[in-house]
Design a protein around this motif. Structure first.
Motif, PDB file in Angstrom:
ATOM      1  N   ARG A  25       0.791  -1.235   0.000  1.00 25.20           N
ATOM      2  CA  ARG A  25       0.000   0.000   0.000  1.00 25.20           C
ATOM      3  C   ARG A  25       0.820   1.279   0.000  1.00 25.20           C
ATOM      4  O   ARG A  25       0.285   2.354  -0.259  1.00 25.20           O
ATOM      5  N   THR A  26       2.117   1.175   0.315  1.00 24.27           N
ATOM      6  CA  THR A  26       2.966   2.362   0.396  1.00 24.27           C
ATOM      7  C   THR A  26       4.213   2.164  -0.451  1.00 24.27           C
ATOM      8  O   THR A  26       4.878   1.137  -0.350  1.00 24.27           O
ATOM      9  N   LEU A  27       4.533   3.154  -1.272  1.00 22.34           N
ATOM     10  CA  LEU A  27       5.742   3.165  -2.078  1.00 22.34           C
ATOM     11  C   LEU A  27       6.679   4.198  -1.478  1.00 22.34           C
ATOM     12  O   LEU A  27       6.273   5.337  -1.217  1.00 22.34           O
ATOM     13  N   LEU A  28       7.931   3.816  -1.230  1.00 23.27           N
ATOM     14  CA  LEU A  28       8.900   4.725  -0.634  1.00 23.27           C
ATOM     15  C   LEU A  28      10.021   5.007  -1.625  1.00 23.27           C
ATOM     16  O   LEU A  28      10.568   4.085  -2.225  1.00 23.27           O
ATOM     17  N   ALA A  29      10.333   6.296  -1.802  1.00 26.03           N
ATOM     18  CA  ALA A  29      11.414   6.731  -2.684  1.00 26.03           C
ATOM     19  C   ALA A  29      12.522   7.282  -1.799  1.00 26.03           C
ATOM     20  O   ALA A  29      12.306   8.223  -1.028  1.00 26.03           O
ATOM     21  N   ALA A  30      13.726   6.685  -1.877  1.00 25.18           N
ATOM     22  CA  ALA A  30      14.847   7.088  -1.031  1.00 25.18           C
ATOM     23  C   ALA A  30      16.020   7.532  -1.893  1.00 25.18           C
ATOM     24  O   ALA A  30      16.336   6.889  -2.897  1.00 25.18           O
ATOM     25  N   ALA A  61      27.273  11.010   7.365  1.00 19.85           N
ATOM     26  CA  ALA A  61      25.882  10.966   7.814  1.00 19.85           C
ATOM     27  C   ALA A  61      25.023  11.996   7.104  1.00 19.85           C
ATOM     28  O   ALA A  61      23.806  11.926   7.144  1.00 19.85           O
ATOM     29  N   VAL A  62      25.636  12.961   6.450  1.00 17.83           N
ATOM     30  CA  VAL A  62      24.902  13.977   5.703  1.00 17.83           C
ATOM     31  C   VAL A  62      24.868  13.638   4.213  1.00 17.83           C
ATOM     32  O   VAL A  62      23.893  13.911   3.526  1.00 17.83           O
ATOM     33  N   TYR A  66      19.914   7.371   1.828  1.00 20.25           N
ATOM     34  CA  TYR A  66      19.005   6.619   2.681  1.00 20.25           C
ATOM     35  C   TYR A  66      18.737   5.270   2.026  1.00 20.25           C
ATOM     36  O   TYR A  66      18.717   5.162   0.799  1.00 20.25           O
ATOM     37  N   ARG A  67      18.492   4.265   2.847  1.00 15.32           N
ATOM     38  CA  ARG A  67      18.094   2.943   2.353  1.00 15.32           C
ATOM     39  C   ARG A  67      16.857   2.528   3.128  1.00 15.32           C
ATOM     40  O   ARG A  67      16.754   2.784   4.320  1.00 15.32           O
ATOM     41  N   VAL A  78      14.442   2.594   7.972  1.00 20.58           N
ATOM     42  CA  VAL A  78      15.235   3.498   7.137  1.00 20.58           C
ATOM     43  C   VAL A  78      16.630   3.563   7.743  1.00 20.58           C
ATOM     44  O   VAL A  78      16.777   3.772   8.952  1.00 20.58           O
ATOM     45  N   GLN A  79      17.647   3.367   6.902  1.00 22.83           N
ATOM     46  CA  GLN A  79      19.035   3.391   7.357  1.00 22.83           C
ATOM     47  C   GLN A  79      19.805   4.454   6.599  1.00 22.83           C
ATOM     48  O   GLN A  79      19.625   4.630   5.401  1.00 22.83           O
ATOM     49  N   ARG A  80      20.627   5.190   7.332  1.00 23.69           N
ATOM     50  CA  ARG A  80      21.558   6.150   6.729  1.00 23.69           C
ATOM     51  C   ARG A  80      22.834   6.099   7.553  1.00 23.69           C
ATOM     52  O   ARG A  80      22.842   6.469   8.726  1.00 23.69           O
TER      53      ARG A  80
END
Length: 90
Positions: A25-30, A61-62, A66-67, A78-80
């Motif tokens: 139901r949700t699409l995430l763009a990273a 970190a900046v 994002y993954r 979400v990982q960064r």
């Protein structure tokens, strides 16, 4: 095609990595600057996430991308760099 819209990636930053939630139901763009969640059914934006980064403006970190990993049917991680965030999704 169900819908078409911008993934809201800043110009010149390339193509975002797309992840579909476990429920579909949700699409995430990273990408390197943000994670944006869209309703998969109609493309409306649900939310956008940007962390504050590290004290050094050019630190990993900046600048690291994002993954996103779907974790079950109702959450994503979400990982960064060395930071991890968990979000509820549909």
């Amino acid at each position: 095609m169900l819908w078409r819209r911008s993934t809201e990636v800043p110009a010149g930053d390339g193509c975002p990595a797309l992840t579909l939630s476990g429920s579909g139901r949700t699409l995430l763009a990273a990408d390197a600057s943000q994670v944006t969640a869209f309703a998969a059914a109609d493309g409306r934006r649900l939310w956008k996430f940007q962390d504050i980064g590290a004290p050094a403006p050019d630190g990993a970190a900046v600048t690291a991308p994002y993954r996103v990993l779907a974790a079950g049917k109702t959450s994503v991680v979400v990982q960064r760099e060395r930071a991890f965030y968990a979000f509820p999704v549909e």
